[in-house]
Design a protein around this motif. Sequence first.
Motif, PDB file in Angstrom:
ATOM      1  N   CYS A 136       6.487  -4.594  -4.567  1.00 54.95           N
ATOM      2  CA  CYS A 136       5.397  -3.848  -3.923  1.00 54.95           C
ATOM      3  C   CYS A 136       5.768  -2.378  -3.837  1.00 54.95           C
ATOM      4  CB  CYS A 136       5.290  -4.272  -2.470  1.00 54.95           C
ATOM      5  SG  CYS A 136       4.193  -5.574  -2.102  1.00 54.95           S
ATOM      6  N   ILE A 137       4.917  -1.519  -4.345  1.00 53.77           N
ATOM      7  CA  ILE A 137       5.196  -0.097  -4.146  1.00 53.77           C
ATOM      8  C   ILE A 137       3.938   0.529  -3.562  1.00 53.77           C
ATOM      9  CG2 ILE A 137       6.002   2.056  -5.175  1.00 53.77           C
ATOM     10  CD1 ILE A 137       6.695   0.344  -7.695  1.00 53.77           C
ATOM     11  N   SER A 138       4.133   1.333  -2.571  1.00 57.72           N
ATOM     12  CA  SER A 138       2.977   2.059  -2.059  1.00 57.72           C
ATOM     13  C   SER A 138       3.398   3.498  -1.788  1.00 57.72           C
ATOM     14  CB  SER A 138       2.435   1.332  -0.835  1.00 57.72           C
ATOM     15  OG  SER A 138       2.441   2.138   0.286  1.00 57.72           O
ATOM     16  N   ASN A 159       6.514   3.539   0.497  1.00 58.35           N
ATOM     17  CA  ASN A 159       7.253   2.344   0.916  1.00 58.35           C
ATOM     18  C   ASN A 159       7.077   1.260  -0.131  1.00 58.35           C
ATOM     19  OD1 ASN A 159       4.620   1.769   1.549  1.00 58.35           O
ATOM     20  ND2 ASN A 159       5.078   0.841   3.524  1.00 58.35           N
ATOM     21  N   ASN A 160       7.956   0.329  -0.116  1.00 57.87           N
ATOM     22  CA  ASN A 160       7.837  -0.758  -1.076  1.00 57.87           C
ATOM     23  C   ASN A 160       8.463  -2.006  -0.502  1.00 57.87           C
ATOM     24  OD1 ASN A 160      10.716  -1.214  -2.361  1.00 57.87           O
ATOM     25  ND2 ASN A 160      10.461   0.999  -2.133  1.00 57.87           N
ATOM     26  N   SER A 161       8.118  -3.118  -1.069  1.00 62.90           N
ATOM     27  CA  SER A 161       8.766  -4.358  -0.658  1.00 62.90           C
ATOM     28  C   SER A 161       8.977  -5.220  -1.887  1.00 62.90           C
ATOM     29  CB  SER A 161       7.919  -5.078   0.383  1.00 62.90           C
ATOM     30  OG  SER A 161       6.735  -5.512  -0.227  1.00 62.90           O
TER      31      SER A 161
HETATM   32  C1  LIG Z   1       3.687   0.266   3.544  1.00 62.95           C
HETATM   33  O1  LIG Z   1       3.510   0.534   4.927  1.00 62.95           O
HETATM   34  C2  LIG Z   1       2.199   0.276   5.413  1.00 62.95           C
HETATM   35  C3  LIG Z   1       2.147   0.649   6.860  1.00 62.95           C
HETATM   36  O2  LIG Z   1       3.212   1.440   7.240  1.00 62.95           O
HETATM   37  C4  LIG Z   1       1.867  -1.201   5.217  1.00 62.95           C
HETATM   38  O3  LIG Z   1       0.540  -1.421   5.633  1.00 62.95           O
HETATM   39  C5  LIG Z   1       1.994  -1.540   3.741  1.00 62.95           C
HETATM   40  O4  LIG Z   1       1.782  -2.926   3.572  1.00 62.95           O
HETATM   41  C6  LIG Z   1       3.357  -1.181   3.240  1.00 62.95           C
HETATM   42  N1  LIG Z   1       3.377  -1.403   1.823  1.00 62.95           N
HETATM   43  C7  LIG Z   1       4.366  -2.023   1.225  1.00 62.95           C
HETATM   44  C8  LIG Z   1       4.240  -2.135  -0.224  1.00 62.95           C
HETATM   45  O5  LIG Z   1       5.290  -2.449   1.836  1.00 62.95           O
END
Ligand SMILES: *[C@@H]1O[C@H](CO)[C@@H](O)[C@H](O)[C@H]1NC(C)=O
Length: 526
Positions: A136-138, A159-161
Amino acid sequence: MARPHCAVVVLLLLAVVSGLEEGASNPGFVARITRKGLEYARQYGVAILKKELSTIELPDFSGSIKVSWIKIMSYEFYRLKIHDFELRNSDLRLCPRQGVRASLSNNYVSVSGNWKIKKAFISFDGTFDMKVDDICISAFLNLGKDQSGRLTASMAHCNNSIGHISIDISGKLSWILNLFHERIENKFKNILEQKICEMVGKATTSRLEPYLQTLPVISMIDQVASIDYSLIGAPQVTSQVLDTPFKGEFFGQNGHSRAPFDAPPIRLPEKHDYMVYFAISEYVFNTASWVYHQAGYMNFTIQNQHMQNLTRLASKPSAEKWRERYLGSTCLTSNSALLTTSCISSSLLLLLQISPDSPIHLHTSSFPVLVPQLARMYPNMELELEMSPESAPLLMFTPGNVTLMPVIDVQAFALKPNSSDRKPLFQLRVTTSISATINVSSDRIVGSVTPGSKLKLELKHSNINFIDVELMEVILNYYALHTIYPSLNAKLEEGFPLPLPVDTYLNSSELQVHENFLLLVANLDY
Ligand SMILES: *[C@@H]1O[C@H](CO)[C@@H](O)[C@H](O)[C@H]1NC(C)=O
Ligand SMILES: *[C@@H]1O[C@H](CO)[C@@H](O)[C@H](O)[C@H]1NC(C)=O
Ligand SMILES: *[C@@H]1O[C@H](CO)[C@@H](O)[C@H](O)[C@H]1NC(C)=O
Ligand SMILES: *[C@@H]1O[C@H](CO)[C@@H](O)[C@H](O)[C@H]1NC(C)=O
Ligand SMILES: *[C@@H]1O[C@H](CO)[C@@H](O)[C@H](O)[C@H]1NC(C)=O
Ligand SMILES: *[C@@H]1O[C@H](CO)[C@@H](O)[C@H](O)[C@H]1NC(C)=O
Ligand SMILES: *[C@@H]1O[C@H](CO)[C@@H](O)[C@H](O)[C@H]1NC(C)=O
């Protein structure tokens, strides 16, 4: 081993957009990117991001594990190498008043490398392969303008996961590490999470920003004029389009004096079948006209030497035919289609009642029949006619047509031999209509003009009794067709550039003339 499934992986390119500043003027130039254009940007952006992400340098990592019967062992993972970084599903969307959102889902990366475990003097090593799914990349991207009016982009937030990691460790004693795969995966996950945002930020500063910086702010046209393409506001986003407002104003090289008029508002059409739409306001053309007029580039002086070719043209065999057909210089009284230099030169010969072989001179003694007083008052002098527009001619854009209606002052002088002294003879006011055609050639706007009517003359003032306006009309029309139009067209053919970043190739399909602006409809070439 299961990780929370990341259903939608999102890369947010969020342009922080603001309204136009209070009191800001209208843009002279608007670049509109449609959803179709965004689709092109998505493919381009994904290709760049994929390339950048594949070059992530993953650091070695180490740690220790406690195995009861061996006590503590230290391990190290090194020579980590990314084999494949797949950006699988991506989507770029416009969020009204916010910006652009790009989604990337189901991303995948595969990594391989070496491992080593150590206990006192004993060490074992082997290799490993790791597959990471559902990354996940944002990222949030700010689009704006800086003080100099340049388009800027910067990553505001990222942010990313990471979804699912599976590690496959092989080699002697690899089973020990396999016992701790979860801890190792977590460690690796932390590293990757940190690196991804770092790379997205790096791609923004090292790739996107320099690319945007290639948009020209000031483009020099020639030694007289430059065009100002600074942004007058941040890009505006609606659900359908992203509009970037440029100033689009010509200014003179000597000083930044501004044209004494403002850009009119532009209403772009709602249809968006192509990738990009460029609205080029009449303001752009009119500031150009103003700058060249100020610089004296619209002043012309007609001298004796300019008449030389007139007789050459008239002595062509066709002159006789013209003489019969246009007896009484009908070519000047009928429509503009008949305005040709040979027609005019024949008319002049008829007016002067001389043969095609006699040279025509702009000379006080050349018109004894028509202006008898001239030779008596100013014997044996050359004549000179100075043409200058009363004001910068403005282009009028009406649906389908671009026209100009210049009003030109003509002052006639008799030149004293071997002296700079000139005797003013008479003054004329000339009106005409000019029809302009505008076209696009690669990434430049080019033009050409054709007479919409002949030049019409009116006597303003005279120091000699009798002026043959008809004769002057023939001379000036000849000069306009023969010298002014070709020189204007040579200049207009050079055109001016569109504000495009490097390596952008337009496949332009249409150029439409709207009320007060020109609309260029184009696709971008892959
Ligand atoms: C990034 O952070 C936002 C809120 O801080 C969250 O809603 C979103 O899911 C996050 N995205 C990822 C890819 O982690
Ligand atoms: C152009 O000609 C007009 C009339 O002769 C004159 O007033 C004006 O100064 C000229 N412009 C320049 C820039 O030479
Ligand atoms: C006369 O015509 C020739 C050829 O068309 C051109 O090269 C030349 O510049 C013209 N002379 C003048 C004074 O216009
Ligand atoms: C363009 O101007 C010409 C001449 O003024 C006129 O005949 C023609 O109808 C105009 N075309 C359009 C599309 O308005
Ligand atoms: C003008 O000057 C030329 C040489 O420059 C000379 O031959 C001619 O006689 C002069 N004419 C008059 C009227 O002074
Ligand atoms: C515009 O330019 C294209 C090529 O660049 C040309 O094919 C076309 O005829 C031109 N149109 C006009 C009206 O001059
Ligand atoms: C330009 O667009 C036309 C159709 O609009 C297409 O046929 C042509 O292949 C395009 N040219 C390039 C170089 O993409």
